[in-house]
Design a protein around this motif. Structure first.
Motif: not given
Length: 335
Positions: A246-261
Motif C-alpha cells: 500500500n505504501a509503495l502504491q502511494q509512492g513511498a520510498t521509506l517504511l518504518e516500523l516502530s515497536v513499543s510494548a
C-alpha cells in the motif's frame, strides 16, 4: 449496526428469587401449624379459621406462581418470541424486550442482541462482498473475452498489424495478472477470517523477508523489535506485506516500523513517506475494494485483509493523523 443496549437498572438475581420462593414455601406449613395451635378446634366441621387459612395458602401460592411467571417464565418466552421475529424480519426486529425480570436474563438478552446484530452485519457484509467480487472479476474477464474475440475474428483481407495484435495480447496478459492478484487477495482474506494456526512472531523476524519482497522500499525497524506478539509468522508476513505494498502504491520510498510494548499489548506504528491519504478517503480506506490506485494494480482489498487478519488474532489497526506527508497506521496486538 450497533446492537441495542439493555437499559441498566437494578434487577434481582435469579438466585435471590429462587431462595425467596423456597423460603416462602417452607414458611407456609409453619404458619399453618402456628395458626391451628392458636385456635381451638371444637368440631369436625371446617371452622371459619380453617377456611381463612386455606384461602391464605391459596392466595400465597398464586402470588408465588405469579412472581415466578413474571420474573422468569415471561421474559424467557418473550426472548423466544423475539428470536422467531428476528428470523422472520431481520434487522428491524433487533430491539430490547419490554421486561427482563432477573439480572441473568437481562445479561442473556444483551448477549443475544449483540450476537444477532453481528449476524445481520455479517450477512450484509457477505452480500456486499459477493457483489463487489462479481464486479471485480467481471471487468477483467470481459476485457479478456473482448480481446480474444477480436483476435479470433481477425480478417484475412484486412489483417491486424503486429503492433495491434501485441496490444491485444498484452491486454489479455495484464487482465490475467489482475485476476491472479484478485484471487490471491481472496485467499488471504479467507485465511484471515478463518484462522487455524497459532503462534508468535516479531518484527525482527519478518524484516528480512519484507526487505527482499519490496527492494524499492527502505524498510527499518525501531524500538522493541524483538518483542513477540500473538500473530503467527505467516499472518504477520501477510499483514506487513499488504501495508508495504500500500505504501509503495502511494509512492513511498521509506517504511518504518516502530515497536513499543508493555506487559499485555504491543503497539506497532507503521509510517511511510508516500502521498498519504486524503481527508475525504480516511473513512473509506478499510472498505472492501476501495482503491485510489486501481489503474496501477490496486485491488482495494489490502487494508481489509490487514484488519481482518489482526482482528482474528485479537488485534486492531487504525489510521492516525499525520502532520506532514505520508501515512501512519497504529497496530495494537496482544503479546
Amino acid at each position: 449496526m450497533p446492537a441495542p443496549k439493555v437499559r441498566t437498572k437494578w434487577r434481582p438475581t435469579l438466585a435471590l428469587i429462587v431462595y425467596v420462593v423456597l423460603l416462602a414455601v417452607m414458611a407456609l406449613p409453619i404458619l399453618i401449624v402456628i395458626w391451628f395451635r392458636a385456635v381451638e378446634v371444637s368440631s369436625n366441621r371446617m371452622a371459619p379459621a380453617e377456611i381463612v387459612a386455606l384461602a391464605v395458602v391459596a392466595m400465597l401460592t398464586l402470588a408465588i406462581a405469579y412472581v415466578l411467571t413474571r420474573t422468569i417464565t415471561g421474559p424467557i418466552d418473550a426472548l423466544i418470541a423475539r428470536t422467531e421475529e428476528i428470523a422472520r424480519g431481520g434487522k428491524g426486529a433487533i430491539r430490547p424486550l419490554e421486561s427482563y425480570g432477573t439480572r441473568e436474563i437481562a445479561v442473556l438478552s444483551q448477549s443475544f442482541l449483540d450476537l444477532a446484530g453481528k449476524l445481520v452485519d455479517r450477512t450484509e457484509y457477505v452480500g456486499s462482498f459477493a457483489a463487489h467480487v462479481s464486479h471485480e472479476l467481471k471487468s477483467p474477464l470481459t476485457a479478456i473475452r473482448g480481446a480474444a474475440e477480436l483476435l479470433r475474428d481477425d480478417d484475412a483481407e484486412r489483417p491486424m498489424t503486429k503492433a495491434q495484435r501485441l496490444h491485444f495480447l498484452d491486454n489479455i496478459v495484464a487482465d490475467a495478472a489482475r485476476l491472479d492478484v484478485l484471487l490471491q487477495r481472496l485467499r488471504e482474506l479467507a485465511q484471515a477470517e478463518t484462522p487455524v494456526a497459532e503462534g508468535k512472531s516479531s518484527i525482527v523476524d519478518i524484516l528480512p523477508a519484507l526487505r527482499g519482497q519490496f527492494p524499492a522500499l527502505d524498510i527499518s525497524g525501531k524500538g522493541d523489535t524483538e518483542t513477540s506478539v500473538a500473530l503467527p509468522r505467516e499472518a504477520a508476513d501477510i499483514v506487513f506485506a499488504n501495508l508495504a505494498e500500500n505504501a509503495l502504491q502511494q509512492g513511498a520510498t521509506l517504511l518504518e516500523l516502530s515497536v513499543s510494548a508493555d506487559a499485555r499489548t504491543t503497539v506497532i506504528l507503521v509510517r511511510d513517506d508516500g502521498g498519504g491519504i486524503s481527508e475525504a478517503n480516511r473513512q473509506r480506506i478499510f472498505q472492501p475494494f476501495f482503491s485510489t490506485r486501481r489503474e496501477q494494480g490496486g485491488t482495494g482489498m489490502g487494508l481489509g485483509i490487514v484488519r481482518a487478519m489482526l482482528s482474528a488474532h485479537g488485534g486492531t489497526i487504525r489510521l492516525l493523523q499525520t502532520a506532514g506527508a505520508g501515512a501512519e497506521f497504529e497496530i495494537t496486538i496482544p503479546v
